[in-house]
Design a protein around this motif. Structure first.
Motif, PDB file in Angstrom:
ATOM      1  N   SER B  48       0.819  -1.213   0.000  1.00 29.22           N
ATOM      2  CA  SER B  48       0.000   0.000   0.000  1.00 29.22           C
ATOM      3  C   SER B  48       0.857   1.270   0.000  1.00 29.22           C
ATOM      4  O   SER B  48       0.353   2.350  -0.246  1.00 29.22           O
ATOM      5  N   PHE B  49       2.142   1.138   0.266  1.00 30.56           N
ATOM      6  CA  PHE B  49       3.030   2.314   0.220  1.00 30.56           C
ATOM      7  C   PHE B  49       3.792   2.392  -1.104  1.00 30.56           C
ATOM      8  O   PHE B  49       4.764   3.122  -1.217  1.00 30.56           O
ATOM      9  N   THR B  50       3.357   1.591  -2.082  1.00 32.50           N
ATOM     10  CA  THR B  50       4.066   1.593  -3.363  1.00 32.50           C
ATOM     11  C   THR B  50       3.110   1.935  -4.498  1.00 32.50           C
ATOM     12  O   THR B  50       1.898   1.978  -4.315  1.00 32.50           O
ATOM     13  N   ASP B  51       3.692   2.179  -5.690  1.00 31.69           N
ATOM     14  CA  ASP B  51       2.867   2.453  -6.863  1.00 31.69           C
ATOM     15  C   ASP B  51       2.755   1.189  -7.711  1.00 31.69           C
ATOM     16  O   ASP B  51       2.649   1.262  -8.927  1.00 31.69           O
ATOM     17  N   TYR B  52       2.812   0.030  -7.089  1.00 30.42           N
ATOM     18  CA  TYR B  52       2.829  -1.241  -7.806  1.00 30.42           C
ATOM     19  C   TYR B  52       1.683  -1.319  -8.815  1.00 30.42           C
ATOM     20  O   TYR B  52       0.533  -1.059  -8.478  1.00 30.42           O
ATOM     21  N   ASN B  53       2.011  -1.648 -10.070  1.00 29.52           N
ATOM     22  CA  ASN B  53       0.967  -1.802 -11.078  1.00 29.52           C
ATOM     23  C   ASN B  53       0.884  -3.239 -11.581  1.00 29.52           C
ATOM     24  O   ASN B  53       0.250  -3.516 -12.593  1.00 29.52           O
ATOM     25  N   GLY B  54       1.552  -4.143 -10.881  1.00 28.58           N
ATOM     26  CA  GLY B  54       1.460  -5.556 -11.246  1.00 28.58           C
ATOM     27  C   GLY B  54       2.437  -5.944 -12.339  1.00 28.58           C
ATOM     28  O   GLY B  54       2.527  -7.107 -12.688  1.00 28.58           O
ATOM     29  N   MET B  55       3.113  -4.996 -12.942  1.00 33.68           N
ATOM     30  CA  MET B  55       4.001  -5.337 -14.058  1.00 33.68           C
ATOM     31  C   MET B  55       5.462  -5.000 -13.784  1.00 33.68           C
ATOM     32  O   MET B  55       6.310  -5.850 -13.847  1.00 33.68           O
ATOM     33  N   VAL B  56       5.708  -3.726 -13.477  1.00 34.91           N
ATOM     34  CA  VAL B  56       7.101  -3.371 -13.210  1.00 34.91           C
ATOM     35  C   VAL B  56       7.329  -3.310 -11.696  1.00 34.91           C
ATOM     36  O   VAL B  56       6.374  -3.217 -10.930  1.00 34.91           O
ATOM     37  N   ALA B  57       8.578  -3.370 -11.302  1.00 37.29           N
ATOM     38  CA  ALA B  57       8.901  -3.426  -9.877  1.00 37.29           C
ATOM     39  C   ALA B  57       8.289  -2.235  -9.137  1.00 37.29           C
ATOM     40  O   ALA B  57       8.307  -1.117  -9.645  1.00 37.29           O
ATOM     41  N   PRO B  58       7.713  -2.488  -7.942  1.00 40.11           N
ATOM     42  CA  PRO B  58       7.063  -1.406  -7.203  1.00 40.11           C
ATOM     43  C   PRO B  58       8.066  -0.350  -6.729  1.00 40.11           C
ATOM     44  O   PRO B  58       9.230  -0.651  -6.473  1.00 40.11           O
ATOM     45  N   ARG B  59       7.572   0.891  -6.665  1.00 36.76           N
ATOM     46  CA  ARG B  59       8.402   1.998  -6.192  1.00 36.76           C
ATOM     47  C   ARG B  59       7.766   2.522  -4.909  1.00 36.76           C
ATOM     48  O   ARG B  59       6.543   2.649  -4.836  1.00 36.76           O
ATOM     49  N   PHE B  60       8.581   2.825  -3.907  1.00 34.76           N
ATOM     50  CA  PHE B  60       8.045   3.320  -2.646  1.00 34.76           C
ATOM     51  C   PHE B  60       7.547   4.757  -2.826  1.00 34.76           C
ATOM     52  O   PHE B  60       8.268   5.611  -3.321  1.00 34.76           O
ATOM     53  N   ILE B  61       6.275   5.001  -2.490  1.00 34.59           N
ATOM     54  CA  ILE B  61       5.760   6.363  -2.665  1.00 34.59           C
ATOM     55  C   ILE B  61       5.179   6.918  -1.355  1.00 34.59           C
ATOM     56  O   ILE B  61       4.422   7.876  -1.362  1.00 34.59           O
ATOM     57  N   GLY B  62       5.546   6.288  -0.251  1.00 34.71           N
ATOM     58  CA  GLY B  62       5.092   6.778   1.053  1.00 34.71           C
ATOM     59  C   GLY B  62       3.587   6.731   1.186  1.00 34.71           C
ATOM     60  O   GLY B  62       2.956   5.745   0.815  1.00 34.71           O
ATOM     61  N   LEU B  63       3.016   7.825   1.670  1.00 32.34           N
ATOM     62  CA  LEU B  63       1.578   7.829   1.954  1.00 32.34           C
ATOM     63  C   LEU B  63       0.740   8.321   0.772  1.00 32.34           C
ATOM     64  O   LEU B  63      -0.445   8.599   0.926  1.00 32.34           O
ATOM     65  N   ALA B  64       1.366   8.412  -0.408  1.00 25.12           N
ATOM     66  CA  ALA B  64       0.666   9.016  -1.555  1.00 25.12           C
ATOM     67  C   ALA B  64      -0.660   8.315  -1.875  1.00 25.12           C
ATOM     68  O   ALA B  64      -1.656   8.980  -2.192  1.00 25.12           O
ATOM     69  N   ASN B  65      -0.686   6.978  -1.784  1.00 23.77           N
ATOM     70  CA  ASN B  65      -1.938   6.264  -2.063  1.00 23.77           C
ATOM     71  C   ASN B  65      -3.032   6.681  -1.088  1.00 23.77           C
ATOM     72  O   ASN B  65      -4.175   6.899  -1.479  1.00 23.77           O
TER      73      ASN B  65
END
Lengths: 421, 300
Positions: B48-65
């Protein structure tokens, strides 16, 4: 002691089962293909032919079809992609469904030089980098099918199809007067609104506007798009549709009501479902007519069929047998296979070499004649987020809970956010 | 009579420690909970702290979601729908409770009613959905009946003002049999001498219910309330999917349906995880309050 013995028995059985499955996997290669069609009786001969020929040409390889439910397909595929395992070859819709998943697919460009000229419909399967990610097998398009008997009963000439919006309004008014619902409409999932948008936009927008739409530069609130959304509301107000569109499924409640003769027109497909062959079967080939939806505004007076690459096969980048999988994806588009696809399912194939001269249905002949010169399918070039929000807003416009301006403002917001990425 | 002795092998393995045997029985259940509940929960929390889209490796985006949740109108609508749903809890408890008391007091045909009420609970939600789709659609049987008695038909599932309540009514129909059985089991523990004493003292029916029956099965009611709340928030998916697909607009979109939509169709597992975490926190909070009430009563 019996407990120990039972545990031992169970353990042995498990170990044996594991050994058998490992044994099979190493002796043979299985290519798993995901789709939402292989169990359908009308497409069965096509899938059987591909499997038979591919297995014969590649000894030791087994093609395994896994049919997934259509409306959950991309959710399940998303899960498989997240997990990095599952299918080797996947069936995809052209447009955003493929373009948003290029990260999980193999680039095909080096491998498709030999079929590129023979097959049509590549742009819908080409990523932002200009590379192709799936082999198209069908051409998709929206045509309006109509019931000639109902037209005649309403005093309309079944051979005189509408050439502009005013003509279409006159047709619907005459049908309404005769007590017939003009259009079948199912918008429970919002698909009815997708079809309406693409069909009406097709000949109203210029090529430059279609391109701007794809890029997200043509806003929802721009006059070209607003005219269509206005028409969506106005046609409901004018009584074009039966009550209950928001709770009617497009596939297949809408089309079934058209086949039962409950309404006179429907925006259908040219692929293997909701198409001429199906309607011919129910209403009789000579009773089914087809025309291109006229634009609500704009255009140069010509009516071209909105067309795009329909569905196609891509290869997942986590497949352990990529080369074989690519060969299989191409095999789906072999001319003999495409011929079977056309003849058994009536789908307009992506292969331009397929012999369509034997077709007798008047609507099919008309559609084939339109194929040479088509226009883009607008909803194919919307992001998924826009599509989902348009589904919601189109329903709220029907219930009267939102206004066209409010809906467009919301759509602008979603479009800006989605295309920014 | 000789007492059966554990075999030498088993004694070697377990020793004479009954606690160790106890652990052995608990381990399978514990392992399942850890593997299928706790691990995914922690995993989801991380995602939940990443921008994971199921395809490329997730990136940490903090509380952005979590930040974008606060101005996502669809998410907000789903929370409002959830609160409306929760507000109907008294009906979900009251209806089976009243029916259970009536059956317990021996209304004629009680056993038949018990079976009939429970029957829908064994149907899968997709089947229930398919049945009610036919009944509630605009040209369905229910509207045909309304027309028959001179009323105008309503698009029950295609209208924002009726869709959510139709859905709640169908789910209530499908699941209240389970609560009914729980209440019946609870009612069998109400001491019959107390009921008789009340009768002899001339207590009226309602007074007996209010002062004797309900207080004696209060822990059962609270248990049913917790279970029903969790059920309401986590098992409506099948019905939504079949009956309304979340529409019209967002009127029947509940958080669990939105999670599914964002995860698969929109390719945003990271964002979907954030919604899951919010839903989890809300449910944990609710369950905590309810369990607190339960344990307070238990110590009475």
């Amino acid at each position: 002691m019996t407990l120990t013995r039972r545990a031992l028995c169970a353990g042995t059985m498990l170990a044996a089962a594991f050994a058998v499955s490992v044994g099979v996997a190493s002796a043979d290669t299985t290519l798993t293909v995901w789709d939402w069609k292989s169990g359908d009786p009308t497409t069965q001969p096509y899938f059987d032919a591909v499997k038979k020929d591919f297995e014969a040409a590649h000894p030791g390889v087994t093609v395994k079809y896994v049919m997934q439910p259509h409306d959950q397909y991309y959710t399940l595929l998303g899960t498989a992609i997240s997990a990095g395992q599952g299918p080797d070859v996947v069936l995809l819709h052209g447009g955003s469904q493929t373009k948003e998943r290029t990260g999980a697919l193999v680039k095909l460009d080096d491998n498709i030089a030999d079929i590129k000229g023979r097959i049509a419909g590549w742009p819908e399967f080409t990523g932002a980098d200009g590379d192709a990610y799936a082999v198209p097998i069908s051409i998709q398009g929206f045509a309006v099918y109509y019931n000639k008997d109902l037209w005649q009963k309403a005093g309309l000439d079944p051979n005189k199809t509408p050439k502009n919006w005013a003509d279409l309004e006159a047709v619907c008014a005459a049908l309404k007067k005769a007590g017939t619902t003009c259009f079948a409409l199912g918008n429970k999932e919002g698909f009815g609104a997708d079809f309406f948008l693409s069909a009406v936009a097709a000949n109203g927008w210029t090529a430059a506007q279609q391109e701007a739409w794809t890029k997200g530069d043509l806003k929802w609130s721009s006059p070209e798009v607003k005219a269509i959304v206005d028409a969506w509301v106005a046609t409901k107000g004018a009584g074009w549709y039966a009550e209950g569109a928001n709770s009617t499924a497009k596939f297949m409640d809408e089309y079934e009501s058209f086949e039962r003769g409950e309404n006179a027109n429907t925006i259908g497909l040219i692929s293997d479902v909701a198409h001429w062959m199906e309607f011919d079967d129910f209403l009789g080939a000579d009773k089914v007519g087809v025309y291109v939806m006229p634009p609500v505004a704009g255009g140069d007076g010509s009516l071209k069929l909105p067309l795009a690459g329909g569905i196609g096969y891509g290869v997942t980048n986590f497949s352990p047998n990529k080369d074989l999988a690519i060969a299989l994806a191409k095999s789906f588009a072999d001319t003999p296979h495409m011929q079977v696809f056309f003849e058994s399912a009536g789908a307009i194939p992506a292969d331009t070499k397929v012999d369509t001269s034997k077709v007798e249905s008047p609507s099919a002949k008309q559609i084939l004649a339109w194929l040479a010169d088509g226009v883009p399918l607008a909803h194919n070039n919307m992001s998924t987020a826009e599509t989902e929000e348009w589904h919601r807003q189109s329903q709220l416009l029907f219930t009267g809970e939102t206004t066209v301006d409010k809906a467009l403002a919301r759509m602008d917001e979603v479009q800006a956010q989605a295309k920014k990425k | 009579m000789t007492e059966r002795q554990p075999s030498a092998a088993r004694r070697r393995f377990l020793g004479d420690n009954p606690e160790r045997l106890g652990w052995l029985f608990v381990v399978p259940a514990l392992a399942l909970v850890i593997i299928f509940r706790i691990v995914p929960l922690i995993w989801g929390f991380g995602t939940s702290f990443t921008d994971y889209n199921g395809m490329v490796a997730p990136r940490f985006i903090g509380l952005a979601n979590y930040a974008s949740l606060t101005h996502d109108p669809v998410f907000m609508d789903s929370i409002v729908n959830m609160l409306i749903l929760l507000a109907t809890l008294p009906i979900w408890i009251g209806l089976p409770l009243v029916l259970a008391i009536l059956i317990h007091q021996g209304v004629p045909g009680g056993k038949l009613f018990r079976a009939v009420y429970f029957f829908p609970a064994v149907l899968s939600s997709v089947i229930v959905g398919a049945i009610f789709n036919m009944l509630l659609r605009y040209d369905g049987s229910f509207n045909a009946m309304l027309k028959g008695i001179g009323l105008s038909p309503v698009d029950w599932l295609g209208n924002s003002s009726t869709a959510l309540f139709s859905l709640i009514a169908v789910q209530l129909w499908a699941t209240f049999g389970m609560s009914l059985l729980i209440f019946l089991a609870g009612l069998s523990t109400v001491p019959s001498d107390m009921l008789e004493a009340a009768k002899l003292d001339g207590a009226k029916l309602m007074a007996t219910w209010w002062y004797i029956v309900i207080p004696s099965i209060r822990p059962i009611i609270e248990f049913a309330a917790v279970v029903t709340t969790i059920g309401m928030l986590t098992s409506m998916f099948g019905l939504i999917y079949v009956l309304t697909a979340g529409g019209p607009g967002t009127s029947t979109t509940l958080p669990e349906f939105l999670i599914w939509l964002e995860q698969g169709r929109m390719n945003r597992p990271g964002y979907a995880s954030a919604i899951s975490m919010v839903l989890f926190a809300m449910m944990a909070g609710l369950a905590f309050i309810q369990i607190r009430i339960m344990s307070r009563n238990a110590s009475l």
